[in-house]
Design an enzyme around this catalytic site. Sequence first.
Site, PDB file in Angstrom:
ATOM      1  N   GLU A  27       0.836  -1.223   0.000  1.00  0.00           N
ATOM      2  CA  GLU A  27       0.000   0.000   0.000  1.00  0.00           C
ATOM      3  C   GLU A  27       0.860   1.258   0.000  1.00  0.00           C
ATOM      4  O   GLU A  27       2.078   1.196   0.195  1.00  0.00           O
ATOM      5  CB  GLU A  27      -0.934  -0.001   1.212  1.00  0.00           C
ATOM      6  CG  GLU A  27      -0.196  -0.067   2.527  1.00  0.00           C
ATOM      7  CD  GLU A  27      -0.802   0.799   3.619  1.00  0.00           C
ATOM      8  OE1 GLU A  27      -1.337   1.889   3.315  1.00  0.00           O
ATOM      9  OE2 GLU A  27      -0.707   0.387   4.786  1.00  0.00           O
ATOM     10  N   VAL A 109      -5.318   0.631   2.967  1.00  0.00           N
ATOM     11  CA  VAL A 109      -5.472  -0.827   2.860  1.00  0.00           C
ATOM     12  C   VAL A 109      -6.740  -1.149   2.064  1.00  0.00           C
ATOM     13  O   VAL A 109      -6.719  -1.997   1.162  1.00  0.00           O
ATOM     14  CB  VAL A 109      -5.513  -1.472   4.260  1.00  0.00           C
ATOM     15  CG1 VAL A 109      -5.943  -2.925   4.185  1.00  0.00           C
ATOM     16  CG2 VAL A 109      -4.154  -1.343   4.934  1.00  0.00           C
ATOM     17  N   LYS A 162      -3.028  -1.452  16.123  1.00  0.00           N
ATOM     18  CA  LYS A 162      -2.454  -0.843  17.326  1.00  0.00           C
ATOM     19  C   LYS A 162      -3.573  -0.405  18.240  1.00  0.00           C
ATOM     20  O   LYS A 162      -4.717  -0.212  17.809  1.00  0.00           O
ATOM     21  CB  LYS A 162      -1.496   0.272  16.979  1.00  0.00           C
ATOM     22  CG  LYS A 162      -2.055   1.371  16.148  1.00  0.00           C
ATOM     23  CD  LYS A 162      -1.012   2.444  15.963  1.00  0.00           C
ATOM     24  CE  LYS A 162       0.029   2.063  14.937  1.00  0.00           C
ATOM     25  NZ  LYS A 162      -0.540   1.714  13.636  1.00  0.00           N
TER      26      LYS A 162
END
Length: 307
Positions: A27, A109, A162
């Site tokens: 990406e 993404v 995350k």
Amino acid sequence: MTIARLLDIGAETAAAIEARRPVVALESTIITHGMPFPQNFETALKLEEIVRAHGATPATIAAVDGRLVVGLDKAGLERLARLSGGVVKASRRDLAAVLARKGTGGTTVAATMYIAALAGIDIFATGGIGGVHRGAEQTFDISADLVELSRSKVAVVCAGAKSILDIPKTLEYLESHGVPVIGYRCDEFPAFYARSSGVKLDHRCEGLHDLARMISLQREIGPGGLLIANPIPEAHALDAGQIEARIEEAVHEAKAQGISQKDVTPFLLRRLVELTGGRSLEANMALVEANAALAAQVAVELARLKA
Ligand code: PSU
Ligand code: MN
């Protein structure tokens, strides 16, 4: 005329796809919004080198001057890297508007998966995926990456999500939408900077052959892709408690400054690099490199299975 007319596939990538050789998509929002210059450029080049070293062809995807480019060359990567922050973050819904204005942007993404599927690429490596944000019960902020995983037949290798995100809600969303999440040699969903999040996964995989078989079967079952979770290499993992405190701080600041919508993720990533004195950036580079290596190995195995 199909949508394929909007794609510019680089010669090397096109030859590899045509010959059914292994190809790994990469990406470009990580280049334009995920890392500062020059680390973004260094990482982009390094990822391509790693994919090649493992026997696959890299194909970095982006929107460039109104075209969907699959397989950027070095000059294209450098141009995007230098545009860091000053260019559109193009998720799937932005593509038509960007193309109409002959614009340039890093593809998220979600957008990259969609374009990879159009180009006939089965596997894609990234750092972390977008997910359900903390406080989503108020903001409704759920990344289009999750929706795209349920639609496009592409396997995505990531290091988890995350904890700027709500990891349990992210996994609930993926479950609701029928997206398989496979732990590569791990039992818990990894938390990007840390190897585990405390959230158990239903499926674990030990080897490349097994993984390739799952990807190939998911392509038959559909309708969407599959998420492969590869924990950050031990040597680069950050202390979970310390990073958590910095994340809390960054999330708090974002809220106080009224940062919203698509600016949230880039803001948090940038602040974390500052708050950790660059340690989060170093960890980010290491984990995305590990993901590129795994994706390339799986791509090789997949090509073997198909042959
Ligand atoms: N997480 C990271 N680095 C990134 C991103 C996410 O650690 O660069 C980027 C990816 O391109 C991802 C996008 O697709 O942010 C998700 O943005 P949003 O949350 O606005 O959907
Ligand atoms: Mn969002």
